[in-house]
Every structure is written in structure tokens, then in C-alpha cells.
Design an enzyme around this catalytic site. Structure first.
Site, PDB file in Angstrom:
ATOM      1  N   CYS A 117       0.808  -1.229   0.000  1.00 24.54           N
ATOM      2  CA  CYS A 117       0.000   0.000   0.000  1.00 24.54           C
ATOM      3  C   CYS A 117       0.839   1.277   0.000  1.00 24.54           C
ATOM      4  O   CYS A 117       0.319   2.358  -0.259  1.00 24.54           O
ATOM      5  CB  CYS A 117      -0.960   0.002   1.185  1.00 24.54           C
ATOM      6  SG  CYS A 117      -2.030  -1.432   1.180  1.00 24.54           S
ATOM      7  N   HIS A 246      -3.335   6.993   2.738  1.00 24.96           N
ATOM      8  CA  HIS A 246      -3.764   5.757   2.060  1.00 24.96           C
ATOM      9  C   HIS A 246      -5.210   5.448   2.475  1.00 24.96           C
ATOM     10  O   HIS A 246      -5.566   5.517   3.650  1.00 24.96           O
ATOM     11  CB  HIS A 246      -2.825   4.623   2.466  1.00 24.96           C
ATOM     12  CG  HIS A 246      -3.334   3.265   2.126  1.00 24.96           C
ATOM     13  ND1 HIS A 246      -3.863   2.966   0.892  1.00 24.96           N
ATOM     14  CD2 HIS A 246      -3.412   2.123   2.874  1.00 24.96           C
ATOM     15  CE1 HIS A 246      -4.250   1.693   0.887  1.00 24.96           C
ATOM     16  NE2 HIS A 246      -3.989   1.173   2.076  1.00 24.96           N
ATOM     17  N   ASN A 276     -10.334  -0.242  -0.718  1.00 27.13           N
ATOM     18  CA  ASN A 276      -8.891  -0.142  -0.498  1.00 27.13           C
ATOM     19  C   ASN A 276      -8.173  -0.671  -1.743  1.00 27.13           C
ATOM     20  O   ASN A 276      -8.136  -1.871  -1.981  1.00 27.13           O
ATOM     21  CB  ASN A 276      -8.527  -0.963   0.744  1.00 27.13           C
ATOM     22  CG  ASN A 276      -7.050  -0.935   1.082  1.00 27.13           C
ATOM     23  OD1 ASN A 276      -6.205  -0.662   0.230  1.00 27.13           O
ATOM     24  ND2 ASN A 276      -6.722  -1.236   2.318  1.00 27.13           N
TER      25      ASN A 276
END
Ligand code: UT7
Length: 319
Positions: A117, A246, A276
Site C-alpha cells: 500500500c 492511504h 482499499n
């Protein structure tokens, strides 16, 4: 002439047309729209069609073409293209190699890297270093994932969160020493390997996540790295115009902002619509914020992420 830092000329993003809602998921696993909304803030996500070939290369190429157009940079001016991904269409050739050729770049320095990520932030750090060192003049950073192909669709702890999408940014040297990537910070801790991973050669290779563990570390570590980056460039939280963490889970996003004392109006959060998307989440959110006029000339934008590894990173950018 050497450059003190790189600047982001443009950002663009592409997601699959196909939308998977929480209600769709209710029919697939033992979950509810209410649980997903309350625990994650996610209402829907975009998922590539199952039968689509090379989705990351396809969506990634579109994102790069759009980013180059916005920047007014021709494909053959790109000398470097890097792609942060944990869900490539191939182990090799790299996604970056394939995208580069598809969009018409002329034999650039191109490769993929793995930082989960944190992929987009790690890519910005690479781009900045390459430009400052003189290795590269024009760098494209791609953060993209097709996580729908890596999740266990029977694991309600992960399949409700992860999603597909790609973002791309174009960077060149900044003529103005006060604009561009002002500071970055990154570190990793392999001792947390078991809380979030994707195996390569087991019988079943799907994302494994100890959600609560990741959650706990994410908040403090993202806040800390953001503070470190701000200190490095002599700025404070008050100087930040926009905060783009994020997009993992709305509870994490809000808690990091609150830990840093960043007011809600300076926070970018679109996890409700995209889920996500790992390395793509920051460029997707940045693209939206830019289009909405939330990023202007002179805006100070703080970015931060935490991903499997664990990897941690942040960047402070003045536009
Ligand atoms: O992208 C970077 C890395 N990833 C992240 O940053 C994600 C970090 N973690 C999270 O976002 C959250 O931990 C999750 C959303 C994954 C899980 O939320 P949680 O509040 O930590 O829930 P939990 O895993 O502690 O589970 C609580 C309960 C459990 O039931 P019991 O044991 O209390 O009876 C789970 O079995 O909720 C259950 N549960 C679900 N229920 C309905 C877990 N997933 C679901 C689900 N629907 N999808």
C-alpha cells in the site's frame, strides 16, 4: 543544471467500470452493508471483469496516457517508468515494461517494485531520487492493483475491503526550489511480515490479513512518518492544506487525521466509493481532489501510507 527536487506535473487514475456494492457482497459472504459501512466506511468498490486479460496493463496504460496528456508530455519524453504493485498480471515482464511499450515510450528505464500500500509514495521517492541524481529527466510513477484476483472471496475479513484501480503521476525536475517534493520519509519493519501478506508458491495464494493488528499499527505509524516528513522540510501540521492518507478504512483515515490534529475539511477520503486499492489509493484520491479544485498552485499536500511488509512512508509536496 541539477535539480533540488522533483515536482508532480499531473496525476490521473482509472478504475474498472464494474461496481461491486456491499449489497452484492451480502449475497457472496456472511456480511452486511451495515457491518461493512460501520467498520470500514466502504459502500462500493470497482472490480475488473473476471475474464479480462492483463487488466493491470490495460488500466495502467490508460492512466499513463491520461497523465501524460494532462502534463503535456509526449510518451517518448519519458525516460523512466516505475510501477508499485503487489498484483501484477505477470511476475515478469514487469508491468512497467509492458505499459511503457503500450503507451509509446521509447525504451525507458522501467521496472516494478513491491511495497504494497506504500507503493505510490515509494514511487515518488524513487522518482525524486532519480531526478535529483540526474539519472532521469521525466519519470512516470504508476501505483496499480487488481486485488480482486488476489483475495479469497470466501474470507469476509479481506474481500470486503480490497479493490481494483490504477493511478499514475508524471514528474520532472522543479525549477522553483520551494515547489515539488519538499520532503519524504520511509522505513520498513519485516518483523510484522505475518500480519499482512500474499504468498507466491503455496497451494492457495490469497491475501492474508490480521486486520486488527494492521489497524493498530497503521494509525500511529502513519501519523509519525507524516510528522517526520514535515520536520524534515521545516513545516508544521498547520502548513498542510490537504492531507491524503492511504485509503484503507475510514476509521483509520479519520484516526490518523485526528492524531495529527488535521481538520476534516483538509482531509481527502473517498474509500466509500473505491474501497482499499492499495498502491492506487493515493493517486486515485489525489486525482479526484485535483479535479475538484482542492489542489491549487501553492497547496501543501501531505501523503502517507502503511502497507504489508510492513512498509511505511510519507511525502510533503508543494504544488
Ligand atoms: O491497506 C493496508 C492494510 N490494511 C488495512 O489497513 C486494514 C486494517 N484493518 C481493518 O480495516 C479492519 O481490521 C477490518 C475492517 C479488516 C476488520 O474490522 P475490525 O473492526 O478490526 O473487525 P475484527 O476483525 O476484529 O472482527 C470483529 C467481528 C468478528 O466477529 P466476533 O469474533 O467478534 O464474533 C469478525 O468475525 O466482526 C466479524 N467480521 C465480520 N462480520 C461481518 C469480520 N469481517 C466481517 C464482515 N462482516 N465482513
Amino acid at each position: 543544471m541539477g535539480f533540488k527536487q522533483a515536482k508532480i506535473l499531473s496525476v490521473s487514475s482509472v478504475v474498472p467500470d464494474n461496481v461491486l456494492t456491499n449489497h452484492d457482497l451480502e449475497k457472496m459472504v456472511d456480511t452486511s452493508d451495515e457491518w461493512i459501512t460501520k467498520r470500514t466506511g466502504i459502500k462500493q468498490r470497482h472490480i475488473a471483469p473476471k475474464e479480462m486479460k492483463d487488466p493491470l496493463i490495460e488500466y495502467g496504460s490508460k492512466a499513463v496516457v491520461q497523465a501524460l496528456e494532462k502534463a503535456g508530455v509526449k510518451p517518448d519524453e519519458v525516460d523512466t517508468i516505475v510501477c508499485g504493485t503487489i498484483s501484477p498480471d505477470y511476475f515478469f515482464p514487469s508491468t512497467a515494461c509492458s505499459i511503457a511499450t503500450k503507451v509509446g515510450c521509447n525504451r525507458p528505464f522501467a521496472f516494478d517494485y513491491t511495497s504494497a500500500c506504500s507503493g505510490f509514495i515509494y514511487g515518488l521517492i524513487l522518482a525524486n531520487s532519480f531526478i535529483v541524481s540526474g539519472q532521469s529527466k521525466t519519470v512516470v510513477v504508476v501505483g496499480g492493483e487488481i486485488l480482486s484476483r488476489c483475495v479469497d472471496w470466501e474470507d469476509r475479513g479481506t474481500c470486503i475491503i480490497f479493490a481494483d484501480g490504477v493511478g499514475a503521476a508524471v514528474l520532472q525536475g522543479s525549477d522553483d526550489p520551494n515547489k515539488g517534493i519538499l520532503a519524504t520519509d520511509a522505513n520498513t519493519d519485516g518483523s510484522f511480515k505475518d500480519i499482512l501478506y500474499l504468498t507466491a508458491w503455496e497451494e492457495k495464494n490469497t491475501i492474508v490479513m490480521k486486520g486488527k493488528e494492521v489497524f493498530k499499527h497503521a494509525i500511529s505509524l502513519m501519523a509519525n512518518t507524516t510528522r517526520t516528513s514535515l520536520e524534515k522540510c521545516g513545516l508544521t501540521v498547520d502548513d498542510v492544506d490537504l492531507f491524503i492518507p492511504h485509503q484503507a478504512n475510514v476509521r483509520i483515515i479519520n484516526a490518523v487525521a485526528s492524531n495529527l490534529k488535521i481538520p476534516m475539511e483538509k482531509l481527502v477520503s473517498n474509500v466509500d466509493r473505491f474501497g482499499n486499492t492499495s498502491s492506487a489509493s493515493i493517486p486515485i484520491a489525489m486525482d479526484e481532489a485535483w479535479q475538484e479544485g482542492r489542489i491549487k498552485e501553492g497547496s501543501v499536500v501531505a501523503l502517507t501510507a502503511l502497507g504489508g511488509g510492513i512498509t511505511i512512508g510519507s511525502a510533503i509536496v508543494r504544488f
